[in-house]
Design a protein around this motif. Structure first.
Motif, PDB file in Angstrom:
ATOM      1  N   ARG A 159      40.286   3.996  53.944  1.00 46.70           N
ATOM      2  CA  ARG A 159      40.204   5.314  54.588  1.00 46.70           C
ATOM      3  C   ARG A 159      40.217   5.196  56.116  1.00 46.70           C
ATOM      4  N   HIS A 160      39.843   4.017  56.620  1.00 48.73           N
ATOM      5  CA  HIS A 160      39.832   3.812  58.068  1.00 48.73           C
ATOM      6  C   HIS A 160      41.247   3.757  58.641  1.00 48.73           C
ATOM      7  N   TYR A 161      42.241   3.596  57.779  1.00 53.16           N
ATOM      8  CA  TYR A 161      43.616   3.551  58.243  1.00 53.16           C
ATOM      9  C   TYR A 161      44.249   4.934  58.327  1.00 53.16           C
ATOM     10  N   LEU A 162      43.523   5.948  57.843  1.00 56.34           N
ATOM     11  CA  LEU A 162      44.074   7.303  57.858  1.00 56.34           C
ATOM     12  C   LEU A 162      44.334   7.757  59.286  1.00 56.34           C
ATOM     13  N   LYS A 163      45.546   8.236  59.511  1.00 57.26           N
ATOM     14  CA  LYS A 163      45.923   8.735  60.831  1.00 57.26           C
ATOM     15  C   LYS A 163      46.666  10.046  60.684  1.00 57.26           C
ATOM     16  N   LYS A 164      46.400  10.937  61.608  1.00 55.45           N
ATOM     17  CA  LYS A 164      47.111  12.210  61.601  1.00 55.45           C
ATOM     18  C   LYS A 164      48.473  12.035  62.257  1.00 55.45           C
ATOM     19  N   PRO A 165      49.508  12.536  61.613  1.00 56.16           N
ATOM     20  CA  PRO A 165      50.837  12.459  62.258  1.00 56.16           C
ATOM     21  C   PRO A 165      50.894  13.392  63.455  1.00 56.16           C
ATOM     22  N   ARG A 166      51.572  12.945  64.496  1.00 59.57           N
ATOM     23  CA  ARG A 166      51.733  13.766  65.692  1.00 59.57           C
ATOM     24  C   ARG A 166      53.220  13.916  65.972  1.00 59.57           C
ATOM     25  N   PHE A 207      50.431   4.625  56.524  1.00 63.06           N
ATOM     26  CA  PHE A 207      50.940   3.495  55.755  1.00 63.06           C
ATOM     27  C   PHE A 207      51.490   2.380  56.642  1.00 63.06           C
ATOM     28  N   VAL A 208      51.853   2.693  57.875  1.00 66.44           N
ATOM     29  CA  VAL A 208      52.218   1.618  58.799  1.00 66.44           C
ATOM     30  C   VAL A 208      51.022   0.689  58.991  1.00 66.44           C
ATOM     31  N   GLY A 209      49.841   1.275  59.218  1.00 68.50           N
ATOM     32  CA  GLY A 209      48.622   0.478  59.366  1.00 68.50           C
ATOM     33  C   GLY A 209      48.266  -0.271  58.098  1.00 68.50           C
ATOM     34  N   VAL A 210      48.424   0.390  56.948  1.00 66.29           N
ATOM     35  CA  VAL A 210      48.113  -0.255  55.668  1.00 66.29           C
ATOM     36  C   VAL A 210      49.029  -1.454  55.436  1.00 66.29           C
ATOM     37  N   PHE A 211      50.325  -1.274  55.690  1.00 65.75           N
ATOM     38  CA  PHE A 211      51.269  -2.365  55.431  1.00 65.75           C
ATOM     39  C   PHE A 211      51.154  -3.482  56.465  1.00 65.75           C
ATOM     40  N   GLU A 212      50.684  -3.178  57.655  1.00 70.74           N
ATOM     41  CA  GLU A 212      50.395  -4.248  58.611  1.00 70.74           C
ATOM     42  C   GLU A 212      49.335  -5.175  58.025  1.00 70.74           C
ATOM     43  N   ARG A 213      48.313  -4.581  57.441  1.00 70.39           N
ATOM     44  CA  ARG A 213      47.251  -5.371  56.822  1.00 70.39           C
ATOM     45  C   ARG A 213      47.775  -6.137  55.608  1.00 70.39           C
ATOM     46  N   ILE A 214      48.613  -5.484  54.804  1.00 70.92           N
ATOM     47  CA  ILE A 214      49.164  -6.137  53.608  1.00 70.92           C
ATOM     48  C   ILE A 214      50.039  -7.331  53.984  1.00 70.92           C
ATOM     49  N   ILE A 215      50.877  -7.149  55.015  1.00 70.09           N
ATOM     50  CA  ILE A 215      51.757  -8.236  55.445  1.00 70.09           C
ATOM     51  C   ILE A 215      50.944  -9.419  55.951  1.00 70.09           C
ATOM     52  N   ALA A 216      49.925  -9.125  56.751  1.00 67.79           N
ATOM     53  CA  ALA A 216      49.073 -10.200  57.278  1.00 67.79           C
ATOM     54  C   ALA A 216      48.388 -10.962  56.144  1.00 67.79           C
ATOM     55  N   LYS A 217      47.914 -10.225  55.148  1.00 64.13           N
ATOM     56  CA  LYS A 217      47.224 -10.882  54.033  1.00 64.13           C
ATOM     57  C   LYS A 217      48.200 -11.615  53.122  1.00 64.13           C
ATOM     58  N   PHE A 218      49.400 -11.080  53.000  1.00 60.79           N
ATOM     59  CA  PHE A 218      50.416 -11.723  52.168  1.00 60.79           C
ATOM     60  C   PHE A 218      50.754 -13.118  52.703  1.00 60.79           C
ATOM     61  N   SER A 248      59.299   3.384  52.532  1.00 58.46           N
ATOM     62  CA  SER A 248      59.810   2.044  52.815  1.00 58.46           C
ATOM     63  C   SER A 248      60.026   1.856  54.316  1.00 58.46           C
ATOM     64  N   TYR A 249      60.247   2.963  55.048  1.00 59.94           N
ATOM     65  CA  TYR A 249      60.372   2.866  56.496  1.00 59.94           C
ATOM     66  C   TYR A 249      59.079   2.337  57.123  1.00 59.94           C
ATOM     67  N   SER A 250      57.939   2.691  56.538  1.00 57.90           N
ATOM     68  CA  SER A 250      56.673   2.223  57.097  1.00 57.90           C
ATOM     69  C   SER A 250      56.508   0.720  56.932  1.00 57.90           C
ATOM     70  N   ILE A 251      57.075   0.155  55.858  1.00 56.32           N
ATOM     71  CA  ILE A 251      57.026  -1.299  55.663  1.00 56.32           C
ATOM     72  C   ILE A 251      57.868  -1.977  56.729  1.00 56.32           C
ATOM     73  N   ARG A 252      59.056  -1.453  56.966  1.00 56.00           N
ATOM     74  CA  ARG A 252      59.934  -2.033  57.984  1.00 56.00           C
ATOM     75  C   ARG A 252      59.272  -1.992  59.359  1.00 56.00           C
ATOM     76  N   TYR A 253      58.694  -0.842  59.676  1.00 61.14           N
ATOM     77  CA  TYR A 253      58.095  -0.687  61.009  1.00 61.14           C
ATOM     78  C   TYR A 253      56.892  -1.607  61.172  1.00 61.14           C
ATOM     79  N   ALA A 254      56.097  -1.738  60.126  1.00 57.88           N
ATOM     80  CA  ALA A 254      54.962  -2.661  60.184  1.00 57.88           C
ATOM     81  C   ALA A 254      55.451  -4.092  60.402  1.00 57.88           C
ATOM     82  N   GLY A 255      56.542  -4.455  59.733  1.00 63.50           N
ATOM     83  CA  GLY A 255      57.112  -5.787  59.899  1.00 63.50           C
ATOM     84  C   GLY A 255      57.607  -6.031  61.316  1.00 63.50           C
ATOM     85  N   VAL A 256      58.241  -5.018  61.903  1.00 67.06           N
ATOM     86  CA  VAL A 256      58.734  -5.151  63.276  1.00 67.06           C
ATOM     87  C   VAL A 256      57.568  -5.284  64.248  1.00 67.06           C
ATOM     88  N   LYS A 257      56.512  -4.499  64.069  1.00 70.20           N
ATOM     89  CA  LYS A 257      55.359  -4.557  64.959  1.00 70.20           C
ATOM     90  C   LYS A 257      54.690  -5.922  64.925  1.00 70.20           C
TER      91      LYS A 257
END
Length: 263
Positions: free
Chosen positions: A133-140, A100-111, A22-31
């Motif tokens: 699969r293009h949204y896959l990112k390695k955590p650093r 999931f930050v990238g995924v939810f950015e796309r979901i929010i925009a489409k919503f 759920s943190y990734s949804i919040r962060y996507a919303g803030v971005k």
């Protein structure tokens, strides 16, 4: 019971992975400066978590019933395995966070375009799922970067403790039911005794602080850049909290067993 334990393990992982993400949804919303829309979409996470919990809860309670029939069955060991699943699920969410930050950015925009959750779900195509699969990112992770965030240590510590209490609440009440067979029904329903403490801490100390941090990030680009690291730190504290739950489960169960005797 091995099959039941495997099912409960997987479901517990799903519950804690979805809740932590759920943190990734919040962060996507803030971005995207769409925090209100993002928070409205957390219902998807709640739905996944509650659906998994609806199946997981009775299966977990069944271990207590089985332990009464078979004295050789180590019910505490099973409950600790379930707690380990909570840790594993939180750790999975930690590694999936940037994806999931990238995924939810796309979901929010489409919503915003389709205007409703049913339409959003109906608009998903096989091709879009494949392209995810293009949204896959390695955590650093670079621990040196987390020293500059200026978050009170008390806040992180409280988040760890609250997570530990919430994680162990239901399981400790079930173990208390095993310890007090004469009051097993009362004990199994007494998780609120433990979770109530966590709710008070969460409501008074954690949620307002997290709200301030998020609001600051919305209005300041520098804070917005740091917010992702703050959420990662909170997820790490959640992970530590699930490990702390291993220490809490027995004392919490004995506390509940004592309280149900008193009341």
């Amino acid at each position: 019971m091995a099959i039941n334990l495997t099912i409960v393990f997987v479901l517990t992982m799903i519950i804690h992975t979805s809740e932590t993400l759920s943190y990734s949804i919040r962060y996507a919303g803030v971005k995207l400066n769409k925090i209100a829309v993002a928070l409205s979409l957390t219902g998807m996470v709640v739905l996944v978590s509650r659906t998994a919990n609806m199946i997981q809860a009775p299966l977990t309670a069944k271990f207590i019933d089985y332990a009464r029939i078979d004295a050789s069955f180590d019910v505490l060991w099973c409950l600790r395995i379930i707690l380990f699943a909570a840790s594993a699920g939180t750790l999975v969410a930690l590694f999936l966070f940037p994806t999931f930050v990238g995924v939810f950015e796309r979901i929010i925009a489409k919503f915003e375009v389709v205007g409703s959750l049913p339409k959003l779900i109906a608009s998903v195509t096989i091709g879009q799922i494949k392209n995810s699969r293009h949204y896959l990112k390695k955590p650093r992770f670079n621990l040196r970067h987390f020293r500059i965030l200026g978050i009170p240590k008390r806040f992180i510590l409280l988040n760890t403790i609250v997570t530990g209490i919430y994680t162990v609440g239901v399981l400790s009440s079930l173990y208390a039911a095993y310890l007090s067979p004469n009051l097993s029904t009362t004990a199994s329903q007494a998780s609120g005794i433990i979770n109530g403490v966590a709710t008070i801490i969460l409501t008074i100390f954690i949620d307002p602080q997290l709200g301030l941090i998020t609001d600051r990030a919305i209005h300041d680009e520098g804070s917005k850049h740091q917010l992702g690291k703050i959420y990662v730190m909170l997820m790490l504290s959640r992970f530590l909290g699930t490990l702390l739950a291993q220490l809490f489960i027995v004392p919490a169960a004995y506390l509940i067993a004592w309280l149900v005797q008193v009341i």
